[in-house]
Design a protein around this motif. Structure first.
Motif, PDB file in Angstrom:
ATOM      1  N   VAL A   1     -83.884 -86.734  34.651  1.00 28.69           N
ATOM      2  CA  VAL A   1     -84.605 -85.788  35.501  1.00 28.69           C
ATOM      3  C   VAL A   1     -83.855 -84.472  35.648  1.00 28.69           C
ATOM      4  N   GLY A   2     -82.625 -84.412  35.121  1.00 29.63           N
ATOM      5  CA  GLY A   2     -81.894 -83.145  35.131  1.00 29.63           C
ATOM      6  C   GLY A   2     -80.796 -83.030  36.164  1.00 29.63           C
ATOM      7  N   MET A   3     -80.463 -84.131  36.860  1.00 32.30           N
ATOM      8  CA  MET A   3     -79.381 -84.065  37.853  1.00 32.30           C
ATOM      9  C   MET A   3     -78.038 -83.874  37.171  1.00 32.30           C
ATOM     10  N   PRO A   4     -77.143 -83.066  37.740  1.00 27.59           N
ATOM     11  CA  PRO A   4     -75.768 -82.989  37.229  1.00 27.59           C
ATOM     12  C   PRO A   4     -75.125 -84.377  37.297  1.00 27.59           C
ATOM     13  N   PRO A   5     -74.286 -84.728  36.328  1.00 32.09           N
ATOM     14  CA  PRO A   5     -73.728 -86.090  36.254  1.00 32.09           C
ATOM     15  C   PRO A   5     -73.040 -86.557  37.533  1.00 32.09           C
ATOM     16  N   GLU A   6     -72.253 -85.666  38.178  1.00 37.46           N
ATOM     17  CA  GLU A   6     -71.528 -86.095  39.381  1.00 37.46           C
ATOM     18  C   GLU A   6     -72.485 -86.367  40.534  1.00 37.46           C
ATOM     19  N   LEU A   7     -73.568 -85.593  40.618  1.00 39.47           N
ATOM     20  CA  LEU A   7     -74.559 -85.816  41.672  1.00 39.47           C
ATOM     21  C   LEU A   7     -75.342 -87.088  41.396  1.00 39.47           C
ATOM     22  N   LEU A   8     -75.635 -87.360  40.121  1.00 38.61           N
ATOM     23  CA  LEU A   8     -76.374 -88.565  39.751  1.00 38.61           C
ATOM     24  C   LEU A   8     -75.591 -89.823  40.137  1.00 38.61           C
ATOM     25  N   VAL A   9     -74.275 -89.800  39.945  1.00 37.48           N
ATOM     26  CA  VAL A   9     -73.431 -90.937  40.324  1.00 37.48           C
ATOM     27  C   VAL A   9     -73.529 -91.188  41.827  1.00 37.48           C
ATOM     28  N   ARG A  10     -73.476 -90.116  42.611  1.00 38.39           N
ATOM     29  CA  ARG A  10     -73.552 -90.259  44.076  1.00 38.39           C
ATOM     30  C   ARG A  10     -74.921 -90.771  44.506  1.00 38.39           C
ATOM     31  N   PHE A  11     -75.974 -90.273  43.867  1.00 41.00           N
ATOM     32  CA  PHE A  11     -77.334 -90.682  44.240  1.00 41.00           C
ATOM     33  C   PHE A  11     -77.561 -92.154  43.891  1.00 41.00           C
TER      34      PHE A  11
ATOM     35  N   GLY B   1     -90.855 -73.734  30.126  1.00 42.76           N
ATOM     36  CA  GLY B   1     -90.392 -74.998  30.692  1.00 42.76           C
ATOM     37  C   GLY B   1     -89.688 -74.809  32.030  1.00 42.76           C
ATOM     38  N   ARG B   2     -89.442 -75.938  32.689  1.00 39.62           N
ATOM     39  CA  ARG B   2     -88.750 -75.904  33.989  1.00 39.62           C
ATOM     40  C   ARG B   2     -87.625 -76.934  34.015  1.00 39.62           C
ATOM     41  N   ILE B   3     -86.687 -76.732  34.898  1.00 36.20           N
ATOM     42  CA  ILE B   3     -85.556 -77.635  35.060  1.00 36.20           C
ATOM     43  C   ILE B   3     -85.321 -77.849  36.554  1.00 36.20           C
ATOM     44  N   GLY B   4     -84.841 -79.030  36.912  1.00 39.03           N
ATOM     45  CA  GLY B   4     -84.621 -79.348  38.328  1.00 39.03           C
ATOM     46  C   GLY B   4     -83.292 -78.833  38.840  1.00 39.03           C
ATOM     47  N   VAL B   5     -83.288 -78.421  40.110  1.00 42.66           N
ATOM     48  CA  VAL B   5     -82.042 -78.152  40.836  1.00 42.66           C
ATOM     49  C   VAL B   5     -82.045 -79.057  42.062  1.00 42.66           C
ATOM     50  N   PHE B   6     -80.875 -79.557  42.425  1.00 44.93           N
ATOM     51  CA  PHE B   6     -80.791 -80.614  43.430  1.00 44.93           C
ATOM     52  C   PHE B   6     -79.705 -80.308  44.460  1.00 44.93           C
ATOM     53  N   GLU B   7     -79.923 -80.885  45.635  1.00 46.34           N
ATOM     54  CA  GLU B   7     -78.973 -80.743  46.752  1.00 46.34           C
ATOM     55  C   GLU B   7     -78.909 -82.100  47.445  1.00 46.34           C
ATOM     56  N   LEU B   8     -77.752 -82.749  47.411  1.00 46.38           N
ATOM     57  CA  LEU B   8     -77.625 -84.095  47.982  1.00 46.38           C
ATOM     58  C   LEU B   8     -76.733 -84.052  49.222  1.00 46.38           C
ATOM     59  N   LEU B   9     -77.289 -84.516  50.339  1.00 43.34           N
ATOM     60  CA  LEU B   9     -76.545 -84.620  51.592  1.00 43.34           C
ATOM     61  C   LEU B   9     -76.411 -86.094  51.953  1.00 43.34           C
ATOM     62  N   GLU B  10     -75.170 -86.588  52.013  1.00 43.78           N
ATOM     63  CA  GLU B  10     -74.908 -87.977  52.387  1.00 43.78           C
ATOM     64  C   GLU B  10     -74.475 -88.027  53.848  1.00 43.78           C
ATOM     65  N   ILE B  11     -75.119 -88.888  54.620  1.00 42.57           N
ATOM     66  CA  ILE B  11     -74.865 -88.943  56.059  1.00 42.57           C
ATOM     67  C   ILE B  11     -73.603 -89.764  56.332  1.00 42.57           C
ATOM     68  N   ASN B  12     -72.533 -89.081  56.732  1.00 44.31           N
ATOM     69  CA  ASN B  12     -71.284 -89.766  57.086  1.00 44.31           C
ATOM     70  C   ASN B  12     -71.200 -89.929  58.605  1.00 44.31           C
ATOM     71  N   PHE B  13     -70.052 -90.408  59.086  1.00 43.91           N
ATOM     72  CA  PHE B  13     -69.914 -90.695  60.516  1.00 43.91           C
ATOM     73  C   PHE B  13     -70.078 -89.430  61.360  1.00 43.91           C
ATOM     74  N   GLU B  14     -69.455 -88.320  60.935  1.00 43.87           N
ATOM     75  CA  GLU B  14     -69.523 -87.079  61.720  1.00 43.87           C
ATOM     76  C   GLU B  14     -70.956 -86.557  61.807  1.00 43.87           C
ATOM     77  N   LEU B  15     -71.678 -86.587  60.685  1.00 42.67           N
ATOM     78  CA  LEU B  15     -73.065 -86.116  60.698  1.00 42.67           C
ATOM     79  C   LEU B  15     -73.947 -87.024  61.548  1.00 42.67           C
ATOM     80  N   ALA B  16     -73.738 -88.341  61.445  1.00 38.22           N
ATOM     81  CA  ALA B  16     -74.525 -89.280  62.256  1.00 38.22           C
ATOM     82  C   ALA B  16     -74.261 -89.060  63.738  1.00 38.22           C
ATOM     83  N   ASP B  17     -73.016 -88.779  64.096  1.00 38.06           N
ATOM     84  CA  ASP B  17     -72.671 -88.532  65.495  1.00 38.06           C
ATOM     85  C   ASP B  17     -73.363 -87.282  66.016  1.00 38.06           C
ATOM     86  N   ALA B  18     -73.437 -86.236  65.173  1.00 39.76           N
ATOM     87  CA  ALA B  18     -74.132 -85.002  65.575  1.00 39.76           C
ATOM     88  C   ALA B  18     -75.621 -85.270  65.793  1.00 39.76           C
ATOM     89  N   LEU B  19     -76.213 -86.144  64.968  1.00 35.19           N
ATOM     90  CA  LEU B  19     -77.627 -86.482  65.140  1.00 35.19           C
ATOM     91  C   LEU B  19     -77.853 -87.248  66.434  1.00 35.19           C
TER      92      LEU B  19
END
Length: 592
Positions: free
Chosen positions: A302-312, A509-527
């Motif tokens: 789908v066009g994700m950068p390799p490091e982002l794909l691993v995290r996803f 043609g088109r290509i995807g750009v992506f932004e991945l936010l992983e919810i850690n303890f600090e972010l969960a606490d803010a929520l």
């Protein structure tokens, strides 16, 4: 333009030449010949299909052996009028294309210049002296699709249909009765519309009657391209025929209707999702074209950068929690979600999806189509689905508080939940859930990750050149570089000038750009604390977080897309994020 006289008049054994040159081995040639005997395909295509040589490598080698020029059609500025001097049927049959004309001589690109029979036929058709150049077959077919459009054919059939309607005093019932005949004008017109749309890679077809004209628009690479026809009276016939195919009520013209059907076009199975809408001058029809013949796109493509794909993928491997894919309509969310489901689809996992509509049929997965008219909405199906002992649940869209509450609580009780939300970036998504009325602690306990995405247009390789940035763009870059502590002084950006191969748009043609936010303890606490400002600040500082604007800018720096696309993405995010955060902050204020 002058071009040298050269014409292949001898038969060569390309397989033996490839072996003697060390491109392939004798064993590989024997394997390819055995495969060719079964399939009946040409040896070159067989070698390419087996992955023994690339298409580019094969055609360049062929040109070198025959002492012919090789022309890369991706960078060749051909003229459509000259290309069309060759009838389309002959061009596709012999895999040829007229590239240039000089007095009584023509330069013709051939995918297989060793085909002496094709050469003789071309000489008869063109009645000129022919010079041959070798071209890549896949690029040749793309160029033919671009040049031999169905626009004039569509106009001619529409005129024929218009005459039938005027002669019969618009006897639509009689016309539709005849529409079962394959050669009826309304059937041929629709067939041409679909063939043209598939040929140019359109994702949608819009049929819009106006006061005096009929507009037919195709969405190509996210942008609408319009064809205006004077035969406005054919619109009701087109709409009624499409309704019949979908099994809709042709007598109901005051209310919107939705349907779907499947057709085969140019060897592809195309699923059509249709929506009608009553307008002042008739009914508008919008059709979404889904190519079912290519199978599902794998997540890795789908066009994700390799490091982002691993995290996803790591987030998809969790046993429970909510993973959201967000973005506006047409941003590729469905493709990413189906790619994720395709990867998760294993015999030991029970997967249930709740969709509106079901876009792709997946084996082993229990897919449910919602029908709000009979009370079968997202929330009801989701509640029932959770009693079916699923491991993974996919909710097509979280549209309201009830659906989001059920999905979030399912994520808290041992299910992996995938869904989409119409937000413009990852940071505003969690705040949007709170804005919908879900308690912050519920979001904090359930949400695991948010993947925001967009599709940006790629610069056409045939007409790309160095871009001269205007003052406004330079000003934006300066502000962005100061904020990010980066320098773009030596950066070189590109743009497309427009050419026949990209329909003069400058993009292909088109290509995807992506932004991945992983919810850690600090972010969960803010929520939990409903601290939207703190949440946004922590998200921006998260290690490995790259915004959509930054991802698009990286593509522009690499010459893949233009600065216009960077500004478009950055502008969309800025406008919606500010309003979304203000709304979330206002809800977080305690009443007096």
């Amino acid at each position: 333009m002058a071009f040298e006289q050269a014409a292949p008049r001898k038969k060569i054994r390309i397989g033996d030449l490839l072996v003697s040159s060390g491109v392939i081995t004798e064993e590989q040639l024997m394997h390819a010949l055995a495969t060719q005997k079964k399939t009946g395909a040409k040896l070159g295509n067989t070698l390419i299909e087996l992955g023994l040589v690339t298409s580019q490598q094969f055609h360049e080698f062929l040109a070198n052996q025959l002492n012919l020029p090789y022309i890369d059609l991706r960078h060749y500025h051909y003229q459509p009028d000259i290309v069309r001097m060759m009838p389309e049927t002959a061009a596709r049959r012999f895999r040829v294309m007229v590239l240039a004309l000089e007095e009584d001589r023509m330069l013709v690109g051939m995918a297989d210049p060793t085909d002496i029979h094709a050469y003789d036929e071309l000489a008869k058709i063109l009645k000129r002296q022919i010079n041959i150049a070798v071209v890549n077959e896949s690029e040749l077919l793309k160029a033919l699709d671009s040049v031999y459009r169905r626009t004039q054919e569509i106009v001619n059939i529409a005129e024929e249909l218009g005459e039938e309607l005027s002669q019969g005093d618009s006897n639509l019932d009689q016309l539709l009765a005849a529409a079962d005949v394959e050669d009826a004008p309304v059937v041929r017109l629709l067939r041409s519309l679909f063939e043209d749309a598939v040929q140019v890679g359109a994702s949608d077809i819009h049929i819009e009657p106006d006061e005096k004209v009929l507009r037919i628009r195709q969405r190509i690479d996210g942008v609408l391209h319009e064809q205006v026809m004077k035969e406005r009276r054919v619109a009701p016939a087109l709409v009624s025929r499409l309704k019949l195919v979908c099994g809709l009520d042709i007598s109901e013209r005051r209310l919107p209707q939705d349907g779907r059907f499947n057709i085969r076009v140019k060897g592809k199975s195309i699923d059509i999702r249709l929506s009608t809408m009553p307008l002042q001058y008739g009914e508008s029809v919008v059709m979404r074209l889904l190519d079912q013949s290519g199978g599902l796109l794998h997540l890795g493509k789908v066009g994700m950068p390799p490091e982002l794909l691993v995290r996803f993928r790591k987030q998809l491997g969790r046993p429970n929690g909510l993973v959201l894919v967000t973005g506006p309509t047409g941003s590729g969310k469905t493709t990413t979600l189906y790619g994720a489901l395709n990867e998760l689809n294993r015999e030991e996992k029970k997967i249930i999806t709740v969709e509106d509509p079901v876009e792709y049929r997946l084996p082993r997965i229990n897919q449910v189509q919602v029908y709000p008219k009979i009370g079968l909405d997202f929330a009801r199906v989701l509640r029932a689905g959770l009693r079916q002992d699923p491991d993974i649940v996919m909710v097509g869209e979280m549209r309201d508080k009830e659906t989001s509450d059920i999905a979030l609580r399912a994520a808290m009780t041992g299910h992996l939940v995938l869904s989409t939300l119409h937000t413009n970036d990852a940071v505003s998504t969690a705040l949007r859930l709170i804005e919908m009325g879900t308690e912050g602690y519920v979001v904090a306990s359930s949400l695991r990750a948010v993947l925001a995405q967009r599709l940006v247009r790629q610069i056409c390789p045939s007409c790309q050149q160095i871009a001269k940035l205007d003052a406004a763009t330079r000003s934006w870059l300066e502000a962005y570089s100061a904020k990010r502590k980066m320098s773009f002084d030596a950066a070189e950006f590109k743009t497309g000038t427009g050419c026949p191969s990209c329909n003069n748009t400058g993009y292909s043609g088109r290509i995807g750009v992506f932004e991945l936010l992983e919810i850690n303890f600090e972010l969960a606490d803010a929520l939990r604390r409903n601290d939207s400002a703190g949440f946004a600040e922590l998200a921006q500082r998260q290690e490995g977080f790259r915004s959509l604007a930054e991802g698009t800018l990286v593509l522009a720096l690499n010459g893949v897309t233009s600065m216009d696309e960077v500004l478009r993405i950055a502008g969309q995010i800025d406008e919606t994020t500010v309003s979304s955060r203000k709304a979330a902050e206002s809800q977080a204020v305690e009443p007096d």
